[in-house]
Design an enzyme around this catalytic site. Structure first.
Site, PDB file in Angstrom:
ATOM      1  N   ASP A  24    -108.063 -31.386  29.192  1.00  0.00           N
ATOM      2  CA  ASP A  24    -107.898 -30.831  27.679  1.00  0.00           C
ATOM      3  C   ASP A  24    -108.542 -29.727  27.397  1.00  0.00           C
ATOM      4  OD1 ASP A  24    -106.310 -32.163  25.305  1.00  0.00           O
ATOM      5  OD2 ASP A  24    -108.374 -31.232  24.538  1.00  0.00           O
ATOM      6  N   ASN A  77    -104.880 -20.838  19.285  1.00  0.00           N
ATOM      7  CA  ASN A  77    -103.437 -20.482  19.377  1.00  0.00           C
ATOM      8  C   ASN A  77    -102.796 -20.592  17.516  1.00  0.00           C
ATOM      9  OD1 ASN A  77    -101.082 -20.799  21.306  1.00  0.00           O
ATOM     10  ND2 ASN A  77    -101.373 -23.394  20.730  1.00  0.00           N
ATOM     11  N   HIS A 115     -99.475 -17.722  20.610  1.00  0.00           N
ATOM     12  CA  HIS A 115     -98.843 -17.940  20.944  1.00  0.00           C
ATOM     13  C   HIS A 115     -98.597 -17.479  22.494  1.00  0.00           C
ATOM     14  CE1 HIS A 115     -97.960 -22.075  19.233  1.00  0.00           C
ATOM     15  NE2 HIS A 115     -97.900 -21.184  18.234  1.00  0.00           N
ATOM     16  N   ASP A 120    -100.156 -18.811  25.606  1.00  0.00           N
ATOM     17  CA  ASP A 120     -99.630 -19.849  26.578  1.00  0.00           C
ATOM     18  C   ASP A 120    -100.462 -19.138  28.556  1.00  0.00           C
ATOM     19  OD1 ASP A 120     -97.481 -20.658  25.507  1.00  0.00           O
ATOM     20  OD2 ASP A 120     -95.645 -19.016  25.194  1.00  0.00           O
ATOM     21  N   GLU A 143    -101.497 -29.364  26.117  1.00  0.00           N
ATOM     22  CA  GLU A 143    -102.932 -28.917  26.684  1.00  0.00           C
ATOM     23  C   GLU A 143    -103.773 -30.090  27.636  1.00  0.00           C
ATOM     24  OE1 GLU A 143    -104.786 -30.015  22.683  1.00  0.00           O
ATOM     25  OE2 GLU A 143    -102.725 -29.551  23.256  1.00  0.00           O
TER      26      GLU A 143
END
Length: 367
Positions: free
Chosen positions: A243, A251, A256, A260, A286
């Site tokens: 995780d 974010n 974002h 990414d 994630e």
């Protein structure tokens, strides 16, 4: 050979069709061929003539496919007695003395330094009757052909026509073969393109577009595959649950696009750390799942730690870390669901202990 300039003779009304018929053989300006050379030598021998030729009338010139006793490879059509001969396709033209024939005036070419005086030519016909040229014999002495010589020259004309037809047939066969080969290539290309599209669709259906790792749909397919499950359950195996730490804050703070980029960095760390044959899946937003067939807990812990360290060294404008839970399973004793639950519990403990760490399952074994 000497050829005489013809007086004006009307052109055939079907000259365009005749030229098309000649062009269909693609013979004009072709290289010398033994079969045609043999025919003109035979014609000269049969008719006791010092010169012979296979003459083809092409637009504004006379071109010799084969010749003996002649220096020229072509002459202007206006000087060609053969051009006169093709105007009566069904007849053999014999000019006993060119000098005395009122149809011919100036003698412009000679045979062995002497003017042309005798000509005999048999038109060469296409199957539909178009005169393409002649096979002819020539001499510098006025003379005639004996009936046997005339018959023999006409036989040689038919043999020449057969050769030309064989040439056209071979060309047609090559054309058809080329068309079939081209069609086969197009078919192969279409099949390859179809296969490529199919592979792309399969890849898109089974891989995460952002990270390039397998997605949950692919994991479900593997779970339903008897072969894959037999491989997994035939030896010790391990599961890693990973995780990304505080990913929501990444974010929220950096946007974002950088989020990414962070996920791709984690995927790169996973892909470069696992072994060939291991299975890496983007399990959630994630969250990542790594299946390690034929692996025990200690080895799996080392792989997880390698992933964690590579993530920490990622080239990002912010620090990034991951938490990993590791659990191992034994064939015949642990189901994948039980091993997954233990890996999930180990991941939970890794987060509670401060994140950015690997925790191995310590659940007591119950054999």
């Amino acid at each position: 050979m000497s050829l005489a300039r013809l007086r004006a003779v009307p052109a055939p009304t079907d000259e365009a069709q005749r030229q098309d018929a000649l062009d269909a053989y693609a013979v004009v300006d072709s290289v010398s061929e033994q079969a045609y050379d043999d025919l003109v030598r035979l014609a000269a021998t049969l008719c006791d003539a010092p010169a012979a030729a296979i003459s083809l009338i092409d637009r504004d010139r006379q071109w010799f496919k084969a010749r003996v006793g002649l220096d020229q490879s072509q002459t202007p059509r206006a000087l060609a007695i053969c051009d006169h001969a093709i105007r009566t396709p069904g007849e053999t033209l014999v000019v006993r003395d060119v000098a005395d024939d009122p149809r011919f005036s100036t003698r412009v070419v000679s045979i062995d330094g002497r003017p042309l005086r005798f000509y005999a030519g048999v038109p060469l016909l296409s199957p539909d009757g178009h005169a393409l040229g002649t096979i002819c014999v020539l001499d510098s002495q006025p003379r005639d052909l004996r009936p046997a010589q005339r018959d023999g020259l006409e036989v040689l004309a038919r043999q020449t026509q057969h050769l030309l037809e064989l040439r056209r047939y071979a060309m047609e066969q090559r054309r058809l073969l080329n068309e079939r080969e081209a069609f086969a290539r197009r078919l192969e290309d279409a099949q390859a393109d179809l296969q490529r599209r199919h592979d792309e669709l399969q890849y898109s259906a089974s891989h995460d577009a952002l990270t390039g790792l397998l997605n949950r749909a692919a994991l479900a397919q593997l779970r339903e595959s008897p072969q894959a499950m037999r491989r997994l359950e035939s030896a010790p195996y391990a599961l890693l649950l990973l995780d990304v730490d505080h990913f929501k804050q990444v974010n929220d703070r950096y946007g974002h696009l950088l989020g990414d980029r962070a996920l791709r960095a984690v995927a790169d760390a996973v892909a470069s750390s696992v072994r060939q044959g291991d299975i890496a899946v983007r399990y959630g937003g994630e969250e990542f799942l790594i299946v390690l067939p034929d692996a025990r807990l200690a080895q799996s812990y080392e792989i997880a730690e390698r992933i964690r360290q590579r993530v920490a060294r990622s080239s990002l404008p912010f620090a990034l870390s991951v938490s990993v839970g590791v659990a191992a399973g034994e064939p015949g004793r642990d189901t994948p669901e039980r091993v997954f639950d233990r890996a999930d519990q180990a991941l939970y403990r890794a987060k509670n202990l401060g994140r950015d760490r690997v925790v191995a399952d310590d659940t007591p074994r119950r054999d």
